[in-house]
Design a protein around this motif. Structure first.
Motif: not given
Length: 331
Positions: A112-116, A133-138, A176-183, A248-251
Motif C-alpha cells: 500500500e502507498v498513502y497520499t492526501r 500489485f506487481i509481477e516481480r520478474d517483469s 508485507d504484514g497486512e493480513r487482509r491480503y491473505s484473508n 522490495n520491488h513494490n516498495e
C-alpha cells in the motif's frame, strides 16, 4: 479493421476528411451493418481535433511528475482539457490489460502507498490509500486501486489481482504484514482435500489451490523481520526460501510513483482533490509503465509487457491514443 458496432471485418474504405489542423482522417463503411465510422472511432482520439502529438506530450509530461496546471502552462492548453484527455486514456485501461499466460510462473508482490486527497485529514479517514500489485520478474503493474483503507478496498483489489493471475500454473503471492491480503485471497483460492488430519465429521481439509504459495514478511518489535506462510499449503506446492519472501520491488515502485505522479508527491500542494482524479492518474501511470516506458533493469531496455510476451517492442503513447487495444498493435 473491424466494425466498432458489429465487430465484423467486412469493412471497406469510404472516403477521407481533412481537419482544420491539416490531419487527414480515413472513413470506413461496414458492409454488414451499413454503418460508417472513421479510424479514430472507439479510441481516445474519437471526436477530437487536437493533434495526437500535443496530447501525447501532455500525457508524457503528466507521467513524468508535472502537475495538471503546470502541464497546461507548458503546452498552452486548459487544465480541463488535459483532464479530459486523461479520462479518455484511463477508460482504455481494460483493453490494455491482458491476463497472465497459462504456462507462466509468476510472483506477485502487494503493498500500500498513502497520499492526501481533498484535505489533510488523519490517514485512517483519508481516501488516499492505494493498494497495488506487481509481477516481480517483469515489473508488470497488474492492479492499482485507490480509496478508503477498508475491507471493501482490499476485497476489490485482491479479486482483480487474482483474476489476472489465476490462469497461471504456479503463483507465489508475497506481501508485507497486512493480513487482509491473505484473508480475502483465502475466499477465492482455497480448495478442499481429503487428508490424514481430518475427522469423520470433517472428512476434508481446506488448503490453498495447487501451485499457489502465500507468504508475508513481518517486521518484529525488535526490527528483526520474520517470514510467515499463511494458512495451509497444498501438498504439491513448493515452498520458497525465506530470502525470497518480500515486497522490495513494490516498495521501489512506491518510490517511483512519488516521483512520477504529482498526486503522490510529499510536502507539495499537488495532491488530488477527489479520489476519482487520483484513480484516473493511477490508470494512466499503469498504461505508460507497462507498455511505453522501458525498464532499465531488463536487458535490451524492455518494457514489462515485452517481458511477459504480450508484445515485441515498446509502444508509443501516440499509438495508445489512436488504437483500440494492444491486439490492434500486435496484429
Amino acid at each position: 479493421m473491424q466494425c466498432i458496432y458489429c465487430h465484423h471485418e467486412n469493412v471497406v474504405k469510404n472516403g477521407t476528411k481533412t481537419l482544420k489542423t491539416a490531419q487527414v482522417v480515413q472513413y470506413f463503411l461496414c458492409t454488414d451493418c451499413g454503418r460508417r465510422f472513421n479510424e479514430r472511432s472507439g479510441t481516445p482520439m474519437a471526436r477530437l481535433r487536437t493533434p495526437v502529438e500535443t496530447i501525447s506530450m501532455a500525457i508524457n509530461a503528466r507521467t513524468e511528475g508535472l502537475g495538471i496546471r503546470a502541464a497546461g502552462r507548458v503546452l498552452g492548453k486548459s487544465p480541463s482539457s488535459i483532464i479530459r484527455w486523461e479520462e479518455r486514456l484511463s477508460a482504455q485501461l481494460s483493453s490494455w490489460s491482458p491476463p497472465s499466460s497459462e504456462e507462466s510462473d509468476i510472483t506477485i508482490e502487494g503493498d500500500e502507498v498513502y497520499t492526501r486527497v481533498g484535505e489533510n485529514i488523519p490517514p485512517w479517514l483519508s481516501e488516499g490509500w492505494t493498494i497495488h500489485f506487481i509481477e516481480r520478474d517483469s515489473r508488470y503493474w497488474l492492479e492499482a486501486r485507490a480509496g478508503l483503507k477498508n475491507g471493501a478496498l482490499f476485497e476489490e483489489s485482491v479479486k482483480a489481482a487474482w483474476d489476472w493471475a489465476k490462469p497461471s500454473l504456479s503463483i507465489r503471492w508475497f506481501t508485507d504484514g497486512e493480513r487482509r491480503y491473505s484473508n480475502e485471497l483465502w475466499k477465492l483460492a482455497s480448495v478442499y482435500l481429503p487428508g490424514s488430519a481430518t475427522t469423520q465429521a470433517y472428512p476434508f481439509r481446506k488448503v490453498w489451490r495447487a501451485g499457489l504459495e502465500v507468504a508475508m514478511k513481518i517486521k518484529g518489535s525488535q526490527g528483526k523481520p520474520r517470514v510467515e506462510w499463511v494458512n495451509r499449503e497444498h501438498p504439491y506446492t513448493a515452498i520458497s526460501p525465506k530470502s525470497e519472501v518480500h515486497a522490495n520491488h513494490n516498495e521501489a515502485l512506491n518510490s517511483s510513483l512519488r516521483r512520477r505522479a504529482s498526486g503522490y508527491r510529499r510536502r507539495q500542494n499537488h495532491y488530488a482533490k477527489k479520489v476519482e482524479g487520483l484513480q484516473r492518474a493511477l490508470n494512466v501511470q499503469r498504461l505508460i509503465h507497462n507498455w511505453c516506458r522501458p525498464h532499465w533493469g531488463h536487458r535490451h531496455k524492455r518494457t514489462p509487457a515485452m517481458v511477459l510476451g504480450f508484445i515485441q517492442r515498446p509502444v508509443e503513447i501516440a499509438e495508445i491514443l489512436v488504437v483500440r487495444s494492444f491486439r490492434c498493435v500486435t496484429s
